[in-house]
Scaffold this motif. Sequence first.
Motif, PDB file in Angstrom:
ATOM      1  N   ARG A 126      -3.538   9.709  -7.073  1.00  0.00           N
ATOM      2  CA  ARG A 126      -2.376   8.914  -7.465  1.00  0.00           C
ATOM      3  C   ARG A 126      -2.760   7.543  -7.997  1.00  0.00           C
ATOM      4  NH1 ARG A 126       1.645   8.356  -2.744  1.00  0.00           N
ATOM      5  NH2 ARG A 126       1.754  10.618  -3.084  1.00  0.00           N
ATOM      6  N   TYR A 127      -3.905   7.011  -7.561  1.00  0.00           N
ATOM      7  CA  TYR A 127      -4.266   5.633  -7.911  1.00  0.00           C
ATOM      8  C   TYR A 127      -5.463   5.551  -8.853  1.00  0.00           C
ATOM      9  CZ  TYR A 127      -1.575   5.218  -3.599  1.00  0.00           C
ATOM     10  OH  TYR A 127      -0.615   5.353  -2.632  1.00  0.00           O
ATOM     11  N   GLN A 128      -5.792   6.642  -9.525  1.00  0.00           N
ATOM     12  CA  GLN A 128      -6.979   6.639 -10.381  1.00  0.00           C
ATOM     13  C   GLN A 128      -6.881   5.601 -11.492  1.00  0.00           C
ATOM     14  OE1 GLN A 128      -7.489  10.707 -11.644  1.00  0.00           O
ATOM     15  NE2 GLN A 128      -8.820  11.207  -9.923  1.00  0.00           N
ATOM     16  N   GLU A 129      -5.676   5.343 -11.973  1.00  0.00           N
ATOM     17  CA  GLU A 129      -5.509   4.374 -13.058  1.00  0.00           C
ATOM     18  C   GLU A 129      -4.935   3.050 -12.556  1.00  0.00           C
ATOM     19  OE1 GLU A 129      -3.187   6.168 -16.096  1.00  0.00           O
ATOM     20  OE2 GLU A 129      -4.553   7.869 -16.380  1.00  0.00           O
ATOM     21  N   HIS A 130      -4.882   2.885 -11.233  1.00  0.00           N
ATOM     22  CA  HIS A 130      -4.307   1.671 -10.653  1.00  0.00           C
ATOM     23  C   HIS A 130      -5.215   1.170  -9.525  1.00  0.00           C
ATOM     24  CE1 HIS A 130      -0.591   2.545 -12.865  1.00  0.00           C
ATOM     25  NE2 HIS A 130      -0.720   3.794 -12.441  1.00  0.00           N
ATOM     26  N   ASP A 131      -6.250   0.429  -9.894  1.00  0.00           N
ATOM     27  CA  ASP A 131      -7.224  -0.057  -8.915  1.00  0.00           C
ATOM     28  C   ASP A 131      -6.578  -0.936  -7.854  1.00  0.00           C
ATOM     29  OD1 ASP A 131      -9.185   1.265 -10.257  1.00  0.00           O
ATOM     30  OD2 ASP A 131      -9.920  -0.478 -11.353  1.00  0.00           O
ATOM     31  N   SER A 132      -5.621  -1.770  -8.253  1.00  0.00           N
ATOM     32  CA  SER A 132      -5.011  -2.679  -7.284  1.00  0.00           C
ATOM     33  C   SER A 132      -4.221  -1.912  -6.228  1.00  0.00           C
ATOM     34  CB  SER A 132      -4.103  -3.677  -8.007  1.00  0.00           C
ATOM     35  OG  SER A 132      -3.098  -3.004  -8.748  1.00  0.00           O
ATOM     36  N   MET A 133      -3.508  -0.850  -6.621  1.00  0.00           N
ATOM     37  CA  MET A 133      -2.765  -0.033  -5.669  1.00  0.00           C
ATOM     38  C   MET A 133      -3.715   0.734  -4.753  1.00  0.00           C
ATOM     39  SD  MET A 133       0.437  -0.603  -6.071  1.00  0.00           S
ATOM     40  CE  MET A 133       1.192   0.760  -5.211  1.00  0.00           C
ATOM     41  N   ALA A 134      -4.832   1.213  -5.296  1.00  0.00           N
ATOM     42  CA  ALA A 134      -5.825   1.912  -4.486  1.00  0.00           C
ATOM     43  C   ALA A 134      -6.401   0.968  -3.436  1.00  0.00           C
ATOM     44  CB  ALA A 134      -6.937   2.469  -5.381  1.00  0.00           C
ATOM     45  N   PHE A 135      -6.682  -0.275  -3.843  1.00  0.00           N
ATOM     46  CA  PHE A 135      -7.211  -1.268  -2.902  1.00  0.00           C
ATOM     47  C   PHE A 135      -6.186  -1.562  -1.807  1.00  0.00           C
ATOM     48  CE2 PHE A 135      -7.866  -5.561  -1.383  1.00  0.00           C
ATOM     49  CZ  PHE A 135      -9.238  -5.603  -1.158  1.00  0.00           C
ATOM     50  N   LEU A 136      -4.928  -1.699  -2.194  1.00  0.00           N
ATOM     51  CA  LEU A 136      -3.870  -1.969  -1.222  1.00  0.00           C
ATOM     52  C   LEU A 136      -3.748  -0.826  -0.215  1.00  0.00           C
ATOM     53  CD1 LEU A 136      -1.552  -3.955  -0.484  1.00  0.00           C
ATOM     54  CD2 LEU A 136      -0.063  -2.554  -1.923  1.00  0.00           C
ATOM     55  N   GLU A 137      -3.771   0.411  -0.704  1.00  0.00           N
ATOM     56  CA  GLU A 137      -3.647   1.574   0.179  1.00  0.00           C
ATOM     57  C   GLU A 137      -4.794   1.642   1.185  1.00  0.00           C
ATOM     58  OE1 GLU A 137      -4.050   5.304   1.970  1.00  0.00           O
ATOM     59  OE2 GLU A 137      -5.475   4.646   0.440  1.00  0.00           O
ATOM     60  N   GLN A 138      -5.995   1.269   0.745  1.00  0.00           N
ATOM     61  CA  GLN A 138      -7.165   1.378   1.604  1.00  0.00           C
ATOM     62  C   GLN A 138      -7.323   0.204   2.563  1.00  0.00           C
ATOM     63  OE1 GLN A 138     -10.621   2.020  -0.892  1.00  0.00           O
ATOM     64  NE2 GLN A 138      -9.634   3.702  -2.002  1.00  0.00           N
ATOM     65  N   ASN A 139      -6.611  -0.901   2.327  1.00  0.00           N
ATOM     66  CA  ASN A 139      -6.835  -2.098   3.139  1.00  0.00           C
ATOM     67  C   ASN A 139      -5.598  -2.642   3.846  1.00  0.00           C
ATOM     68  OD1 ASN A 139      -9.803  -3.087   2.471  1.00  0.00           O
ATOM     69  ND2 ASN A 139      -8.907  -2.364   0.543  1.00  0.00           N
ATOM     70  N   LEU A 140      -4.409  -2.199   3.468  1.00  0.00           N
ATOM     71  CA  LEU A 140      -3.182  -2.713   4.078  1.00  0.00           C
ATOM     72  C   LEU A 140      -3.144  -2.404   5.573  1.00  0.00           C
ATOM     73  CD1 LEU A 140      -0.441  -4.088   3.516  1.00  0.00           C
ATOM     74  CD2 LEU A 140       0.523  -1.799   3.227  1.00  0.00           C
ATOM     75  N   LEU A 141      -2.973  -3.445   6.393  1.00  0.00           N
ATOM     76  CA  LEU A 141      -2.866  -3.335   7.856  1.00  0.00           C
ATOM     77  C   LEU A 141      -4.137  -2.837   8.533  1.00  0.00           C
ATOM     78  CD1 LEU A 141       0.712  -1.775   8.129  1.00  0.00           C
ATOM     79  CD2 LEU A 141       0.085  -4.183   8.207  1.00  0.00           C
ATOM     80  N   ARG A 142      -5.250  -2.846   7.809  1.00  0.00           N
ATOM     81  CA  ARG A 142      -6.491  -2.334   8.387  1.00  0.00           C
ATOM     82  C   ARG A 142      -7.445  -3.437   8.837  1.00  0.00           C
ATOM     83  NH1 ARG A 142      -4.951   1.648   4.735  1.00  0.00           N
ATOM     84  NH2 ARG A 142      -5.390   3.803   5.357  1.00  0.00           N
ATOM     85  N   GLY A 143      -7.187  -4.676   8.471  1.00  0.00           N
ATOM     86  CA  GLY A 143      -8.088  -5.750   8.856  1.00  0.00           C
ATOM     87  C   GLY A 143      -9.350  -5.744   8.015  1.00  0.00           C
ATOM     88  N   GLY A 144     -10.283  -6.582   8.372  1.00  0.00           N
ATOM     89  CA  GLY A 144     -11.552  -6.633   7.652  1.00  0.00           C
ATOM     90  C   GLY A 144     -11.631  -7.782   6.661  1.00  0.00           C
TER      91      GLY A 144
END
Length: 372
Positions: free
Chosen positions: A274-292
């Motif tokens: 779903r996020y292959q053409e949307h790097d910012s959305m992919a980053f959000l999905e992988q990091n939202l509420l996860r800390g780090g």
Amino acid sequence: MSLQIIAGPSGSGKSTYAYQSVIEEAIQYPDRHYIIIVPDQFSMSTTREICRLHPAGGIMNIEVLSFSRLCYRIGDEVGSGNRAVLDDTGKNLILRRVALSMEQQLTFLKGRMKRPGYVHEVKSQISEFYQYDISDGDLEAMINASKDRGYLNQKLADLRLLYKGFSDYIRDKYITTEEALSELARMIPKSDLLAGSTVLFDNFTGFTPVQDKVIRQLLLCCRKVSVTLCLGQKKDEKLFTLTHKSYEKLIRLAGDLKVSVLPEVRLPQDNAVRYQEHDSMAFLEQNLLRGGGRTYKKAAEGIRIYEAASARDEVQWCCRRINELIRQGYEYRQIAIETGDLEGYGNLLSYELGRFGIPYYMDLRRSVMQNP
């Protein structure tokens, strides 16, 4: 008889993988029946997607149903009696009549049942009792356990009276949509349609106890039951607590029934389709509420943050943004407003959307307001 879990994070392609697997198998075995069960609001879009993916552009031995439509489908096949199914309006009317007849027996709710919207709230609670298979005995145990809890004890006692009165009134005359699932579980062993069929559950976060009854019977009579679940990596388990509980419950149920569990299909988190053409959305999905503390270094295309002074300003900004998108060529069905508290925003949203001339429907159960 077997169970297979198809798991992966949001946007990883679980549904597409599952649909393509069903289509390929349906083409290979045209004499077998395949059923895809989705929430009510996804039935049309899922049917459209299946037709799009199918090489022939149409479906013959594949059906897309919701739990409620499956009740009607199997009921028509095996016979389900002649009791009418109650919708929300019917429940409200019957509950109001029951409350009036029991007014002198009520304590905490006695004067409140005549307030605007209060019957609807009590109806929703009684619907949940049916949905989670709460019996009169369960309510009695709750009442005994809350003797020192003041108003809670009184509320539970009144709800028990209304629940019993409502159930007595509709017995042998009507059936609720929640009771229909229990009836479906009893009908499944008699169904020739489901015997040896393949069933896929998609777009569910979890299942209620009454839905568990249906899945239990399907595992016993179907050739294969597949379930897609939104799950991240092991370190993200807390973010997906509800889905992990559903996963464990399904595996445990299969073990209890001596049903074989096929190897799990786990789709990767990186490079989600779903996020292959949307790097910012992919980053959000992988990091939202996860800390780090990771930071996205590039311009965040497709993500905007708007700070409003009040809830009304926030809703009005959303309405203006929707109208901008429509003028740019988007369709209403491509736009959704999601909020964590639709009960609190419901009246405000409906008023402002109407004022801005935006058509909509509300699904209170999922806290989402989406345009048709």
